[in-house]
Design a protein around this motif. Structure first.
Motif, PDB file in Angstrom:
ATOM      1  N   VAL A  44       0.858  -1.174   0.000  1.00  0.00           N
ATOM      2  CA  VAL A  44       0.000   0.000   0.000  1.00  0.00           C
ATOM      3  C   VAL A  44       0.898   1.229   0.000  1.00  0.00           C
ATOM      4  CG1 VAL A  44      -1.736   1.292   1.312  1.00  0.00           C
ATOM      5  CG2 VAL A  44      -1.828  -1.189   1.263  1.00  0.00           C
ATOM      6  N   LEU A  45       0.519   2.219  -0.799  1.00  0.00           N
ATOM      7  CA  LEU A  45       1.230   3.492  -0.833  1.00  0.00           C
ATOM      8  C   LEU A  45       0.241   4.592  -0.483  1.00  0.00           C
ATOM      9  CD1 LEU A  45       3.736   4.854  -3.288  1.00  0.00           C
ATOM     10  CD2 LEU A  45       1.584   6.080  -3.109  1.00  0.00           C
ATOM     11  N   ARG A  46       0.671   5.495   0.371  1.00  0.00           N
ATOM     12  CA  ARG A  46      -0.162   6.648   0.727  1.00  0.00           C
ATOM     13  C   ARG A  46       0.628   7.909   0.407  1.00  0.00           C
ATOM     14  NH1 ARG A  46      -3.028   6.759   6.308  1.00  0.00           N
ATOM     15  NH2 ARG A  46      -4.484   5.567   5.080  1.00  0.00           N
ATOM     16  N   ASP A 103      -4.296  10.398  -0.418  1.00  0.00           N
ATOM     17  CA  ASP A 103      -4.654   9.383  -1.403  1.00  0.00           C
ATOM     18  C   ASP A 103      -3.953   8.066  -1.074  1.00  0.00           C
ATOM     19  OD1 ASP A 103      -6.216  11.192  -2.822  1.00  0.00           O
ATOM     20  OD2 ASP A 103      -4.554  11.808  -4.101  1.00  0.00           O
ATOM     21  N   VAL A 104      -4.679   6.958  -1.264  1.00  0.00           N
ATOM     22  CA  VAL A 104      -4.154   5.633  -0.963  1.00  0.00           C
ATOM     23  C   VAL A 104      -4.217   4.787  -2.233  1.00  0.00           C
ATOM     24  CG1 VAL A 104      -4.406   3.584   0.478  1.00  0.00           C
ATOM     25  CG2 VAL A 104      -4.964   5.830   1.417  1.00  0.00           C
ATOM     26  N   ALA A 118      -2.680   1.078  -8.094  1.00  0.00           N
ATOM     27  CA  ALA A 118      -4.113   1.032  -8.385  1.00  0.00           C
ATOM     28  C   ALA A 118      -4.837   1.872  -7.349  1.00  0.00           C
ATOM     29  CB  ALA A 118      -4.621  -0.404  -8.366  1.00  0.00           C
ATOM     30  N   ARG A 119      -5.749   2.687  -7.811  1.00  0.00           N
ATOM     31  CA  ARG A 119      -6.481   3.603  -6.937  1.00  0.00           C
ATOM     32  C   ARG A 119      -7.421   2.829  -6.029  1.00  0.00           C
ATOM     33  NH1 ARG A 119      -7.195   7.660  -4.037  1.00  0.00           N
ATOM     34  NH2 ARG A 119      -8.558   9.357  -4.610  1.00  0.00           N
ATOM     35  N   ILE A 120      -7.393   3.177  -4.758  1.00  0.00           N
ATOM     36  CA  ILE A 120      -8.357   2.650  -3.791  1.00  0.00           C
ATOM     37  C   ILE A 120      -9.296   3.800  -3.484  1.00  0.00           C
ATOM     38  CG2 ILE A 120      -8.712   1.725  -1.481  1.00  0.00           C
ATOM     39  CD1 ILE A 120      -5.821   0.696  -1.608  1.00  0.00           C
ATOM     40  N   ARG A 121     -10.564   3.590  -3.670  1.00  0.00           N
ATOM     41  CA  ARG A 121     -11.538   4.660  -3.452  1.00  0.00           C
ATOM     42  C   ARG A 121     -12.342   4.352  -2.196  1.00  0.00           C
ATOM     43  NH1 ARG A 121     -14.573   5.143  -8.310  1.00  0.00           N
ATOM     44  NH2 ARG A 121     -15.835   3.462  -7.501  1.00  0.00           N
ATOM     45  N   PHE A 122     -12.359   5.306  -1.303  1.00  0.00           N
ATOM     46  CA  PHE A 122     -13.138   5.183  -0.076  1.00  0.00           C
ATOM     47  C   PHE A 122     -14.307   6.155  -0.161  1.00  0.00           C
ATOM     48  CE2 PHE A 122      -8.744   4.270   1.134  1.00  0.00           C
ATOM     49  CZ  PHE A 122      -8.900   3.007   1.664  1.00  0.00           C
ATOM     50  N   GLY A 123     -15.504   5.669  -0.027  1.00  0.00           N
ATOM     51  CA  GLY A 123     -16.655   6.561   0.056  1.00  0.00           C
ATOM     52  C   GLY A 123     -17.134   7.098  -1.274  1.00  0.00           C
ATOM     53  N   ASP A 124     -16.819   8.342  -1.599  1.00  0.00           N
ATOM     54  CA  ASP A 124     -17.389   9.076  -2.714  1.00  0.00           C
ATOM     55  C   ASP A 124     -17.026   8.458  -4.067  1.00  0.00           C
ATOM     56  OD1 ASP A 124     -18.492  10.910  -4.374  1.00  0.00           O
ATOM     57  OD2 ASP A 124     -17.327  12.612  -3.655  1.00  0.00           O
ATOM     58  N   ALA A 125     -18.006   8.044  -4.827  1.00  0.00           N
ATOM     59  CA  ALA A 125     -17.786   7.407  -6.129  1.00  0.00           C
ATOM     60  C   ALA A 125     -17.872   8.411  -7.276  1.00  0.00           C
ATOM     61  CB  ALA A 125     -18.816   6.301  -6.335  1.00  0.00           C
ATOM     62  N   PRO A 164      -2.666   0.235   5.899  1.00  0.00           N
ATOM     63  CA  PRO A 164      -4.100   0.062   5.654  1.00  0.00           C
ATOM     64  C   PRO A 164      -4.326  -1.262   4.937  1.00  0.00           C
ATOM     65  CG  PRO A 164      -3.302   2.182   4.823  1.00  0.00           C
ATOM     66  CD  PRO A 164      -2.100   1.378   5.230  1.00  0.00           C
ATOM     67  N   ARG A 165      -5.357  -1.967   5.265  1.00  0.00           N
ATOM     68  CA  ARG A 165      -5.684  -3.247   4.631  1.00  0.00           C
ATOM     69  C   ARG A 165      -6.510  -2.996   3.382  1.00  0.00           C
ATOM     70  NH1 ARG A 165      -1.962  -6.503   6.069  1.00  0.00           N
ATOM     71  NH2 ARG A 165      -1.755  -6.604   8.299  1.00  0.00           N
ATOM     72  N   VAL A 166      -6.217  -3.757   2.347  1.00  0.00           N
ATOM     73  CA  VAL A 166      -6.980  -3.632   1.103  1.00  0.00           C
ATOM     74  C   VAL A 166      -7.567  -4.960   0.724  1.00  0.00           C
ATOM     75  CG1 VAL A 166      -5.804  -1.662   0.151  1.00  0.00           C
ATOM     76  CG2 VAL A 166      -4.855  -3.916  -0.231  1.00  0.00           C
TER      77      VAL A 166
END
Length: 188
Positions: A91-93, A97-98, A120-127, A186-188
Motif C-alpha cells: 500500500v502506498l499513501r 490518497d491511498v 491502483a487507486r483505492i476509493r473510499f466513500g465518494d464514487a 491500511p488493509r486492502v
C-alpha cells in the motif's frame, strides 16, 4: 482442563511474531515486512509519502488441511510451507490518497533493495471521482540502501488529484515504530 495456577501464562507464538516482522525463519528464509516514509516531490511542492510492503507465503486451504492431517511434525510442516514462493502485497499513501501496489517486484542485491510496482487507486466513500476502484493509474520504482536505511525513486500517477511525475526520497521506519496501531498498513 485449566492450567496449574503456578504455570505462567503462555506468551505469543514466536513463529507468528517472526513472520509478522520480517525476521529470519528457519533455513535462513526471509519474509519481508517493509515500511518506508518520506516525501514525494513534484515541481515546487512536496507531499508526505508512506510505503508498506509485506511478503507472505500462501497455502491453499486444501493443502493446509492435507498438511495438518498428516503425521508430520510442526517443523516438517513449516519446512514444507517454506518451500512455496513468497508473494508481495503493498500500500502506498501520498498525502490523503491511498493506492494498492500491484505486481510488486522486490529484489535484493547486497545491501540494495529494489521495489517496482503498479499503483491502483483505492476509493473510499465518494464514487463521483469518475475513476474505477482498482484501476491501475501509475507506477513506482524505488531503490533503498539497507545499510543507510535511505532510498530514492520515482513515481508516476496518471489520474486523480495526485496526477503527475514525482521524485521520491524516503527512509526506513525503525522496527519499533512498526508495531503501533497508528503505523500499521491500511488493509486492502
Amino acid at each position: 482442563m485449566d492450567a496449574p495456577s503456578d504455570m505462567p501464562p503462555p506468551g505469543p507464538p514466536q513463529e507468528l511474531d517472526t513472520l509478522r516482522h520480517g525476521m529470519c525463519m528457519h533455513d535462513g528464509c526471509m519474509i519481508p515486512m517493509l515500511h518506508y516514509r518520506g516525501f514525494a516531490l513534484r515541481e515546487n511542492t512536496s507531499s508526505m509519502l508512506s510505503v508498506w510492503v509485506e511478503g507472505m507465503r500462501e497455502v491453499e486451504p486444501a493443502r493446509a488441511r492435507e498438511l495438518l492431517s498428516s503425521n508430520m511434525s510442526l517443523e516438517e510442516i513449516q519446512s514444507e510451507i517454506s518451500r512455496s514462493n513468497i508473494t508481495y502485497r503493498g500500500v502506498l499513501r501520498i498525502a490523503q490518497d491511498v493506492y494498492q501496489m500491484r505486481g510488486i517486484g522486490l529484489t535484493r542485491s547486497g545491501n540494495i533493495t529494489r521495489i517496482d510496482a503498479e499503483l491502483a487507486r483505492i476509493r473510499f466513500g465518494d464514487a463521483r471521482s469518475g475513476e474505477e476502484a482498482g484501476e491501475v493509474v501509475g507506477n513506482i520504482s524505488l531503490t533503498i540502501d539497507d545499510d543507510l536505511q535511505l532510498g530514492k525513486g520515482s513515481m508516476r500517477i496518471n489520474s486523480g488529484g495526485a496526477r503527475g511525475s514525482y521524485s521520491i526520497i524516503l527512509e526506513t521506519v525503525p522496527e519499533g515504530m512498526r508495531r503501533g496501531w497508528h503505523h500499521q498498513a491500511p488493509r486492502v
